[in-house]
Design an enzyme around this catalytic site. Sequence first.
Site, mmCIF file in Angstrom:
data_model
loop_
_atom_site.group_PDB
_atom_site.id
_atom_site.type_symbol
_atom_site.label_atom_id
_atom_site.label_comp_id
_atom_site.label_asym_id
_atom_site.label_seq_id
_atom_site.Cartn_x
_atom_site.Cartn_y
_atom_site.Cartn_z
ATOM 1 N N ARG A 1 0.833 -1.208 0.000
ATOM 2 C CA ARG A 1 0.000 0.000 0.000
ATOM 3 C C ARG A 1 0.865 1.255 0.000
ATOM 4 O O ARG A 1 0.612 2.208 -0.761
ATOM 5 C CB ARG A 1 -0.904 -0.014 1.230
ATOM 6 N N CYS B 1 10.817 -19.522 -6.320
ATOM 7 C CA CYS B 1 11.048 -19.759 -7.754
ATOM 8 C C CYS B 1 12.490 -20.187 -8.006
ATOM 9 O O CYS B 1 13.411 -19.359 -7.977
ATOM 10 C CB CYS B 1 10.719 -18.488 -8.540
ATOM 11 N N GLY C 1 12.500 -11.775 2.295
ATOM 12 C CA GLY C 1 13.655 -12.080 3.122
ATOM 13 C C GLY C 1 14.935 -12.201 2.327
ATOM 14 O O GLY C 1 15.054 -11.654 1.222
ATOM 15 N N ASP D 1 11.081 -13.967 10.789
ATOM 16 C CA ASP D 1 12.276 -14.440 11.495
ATOM 17 C C ASP D 1 13.148 -13.315 12.048
ATOM 18 O O ASP D 1 13.991 -13.558 12.911
ATOM 19 C CB ASP D 1 13.132 -15.306 10.572
ATOM 20 N N ARG E 1 14.611 -20.652 11.323
ATOM 21 C CA ARG E 1 15.512 -21.654 10.745
ATOM 22 C C ARG E 1 16.967 -21.368 11.108
ATOM 23 O O ARG E 1 17.700 -22.258 11.503
ATOM 24 C CB ARG E 1 15.340 -21.681 9.225
ATOM 25 N N GLY F 1 8.393 -15.645 30.285
ATOM 26 C CA GLY F 1 9.028 -16.236 31.453
ATOM 27 C C GLY F 1 9.362 -17.702 31.287
ATOM 28 O O GLY F 1 9.265 -18.482 32.245
ATOM 29 N N LYS G 1 5.980 -27.180 39.607
ATOM 30 C CA LYS G 1 5.168 -28.252 39.031
ATOM 31 C C LYS G 1 5.146 -28.257 37.503
ATOM 32 O O LYS G 1 4.780 -29.255 36.894
ATOM 33 C CB LYS G 1 3.729 -28.134 39.550
ATOM 34 N N GLU H 1 13.197 -23.632 15.709
ATOM 35 C CA GLU H 1 13.217 -24.811 14.841
ATOM 36 C C GLU H 1 14.599 -25.113 14.271
ATOM 37 O O GLU H 1 14.916 -26.263 13.959
ATOM 38 C CB GLU H 1 12.220 -24.638 13.693
#
EC number: 2.7.1.11
Length: 319
Positions: free
Chosen positions: A21, A73, A102, A127, A171, A185, A214, A222
């Site tokens: 935009r 691509c 990116g 990322d 990644r 936390g 507990k 990842e």
Amino acid sequence: MKRIGVLTSGGDSPGMNAAIRAVVRKAIYHGVEVYGIYQGYAGLISGDIRKMELGSVGDIIHRGGTILYTARCEEFKTLEGQKKGIEQLKKFGIEGLVVIGGDGSFAGAQKLTEHGFPTVGVPGTIDNDIPGTDFTIGFDTALNTVIDAIDKIRDTATSHDRTYVIEVMGRNAGDLALWSGLADGAETIVIPEADHDIDQIISRLQRGQERGKKHSIIVVAEGVGSGMDFGREISERTGAETRVTVLGHIQRGGSPTGFDRVLASRLGAKAVDLLLEGQAGVTVGIENNKLVHHDITEVLQRKHSIDLDMYRLSQELSI
């Protein structure tokens, strides 16, 4: 320059529409025509290129995804594919190109620059792994999505006395894991940029158990490894009931936050300014809340760095 193009490439990120935009409106404000290239570099090669007007970008600033669609691509990585893309740009009379995406998208923009075609890269990835900018478009929205998810998971973790391993995207970069883990936390944060010792992680969890804790939250990027593998080993070695949640593509979707909308608007408009000033082969960014630009080759050669002071703080607060 009387006509420019804009495309989005690679993985989508919230705020891309706000950037589109800004590009369209800023260009038209300066009397420059804008053509949208659909499906990223694949659409550039095939000629899926359409003129955009003010109405083309109405009511999109709040929408996630990208109205121009996106794709990866492989053909554009070849010299033949790049030549096809340049032929299409010339066919439509496009004199400059804004590429939103990116590092893979920037690599494509760099190739166009090497062929003598003016490009400006706008960093759009959840990322937050692009050098030359403090924040990338979509990171803040993804961060808030992850925080919201972990908040909900902690509710059930406390109800069932469980340890939860939460795998987030990243990644090669741990920004999402680090920022969300600190904000929520988390007892342990595991990122690619910092060495981790599974024995130390186990010891920390066991110390918590000994003082009556507990439940625990472990956030894993990842790029470090499978959250499932972490969960399995923790369960086997601590005896704690462990669950694993892979947040996946929910992190890419959703309406962009106010921060991402403003960031995308500023970066998109700046990209147009740079093209009209005759700049080529650069990326835009924000550093210390100031708009900046850097040589695209330099950006691609630099290695993403993370705030290790923030990482150390997360460890100090999770004793």
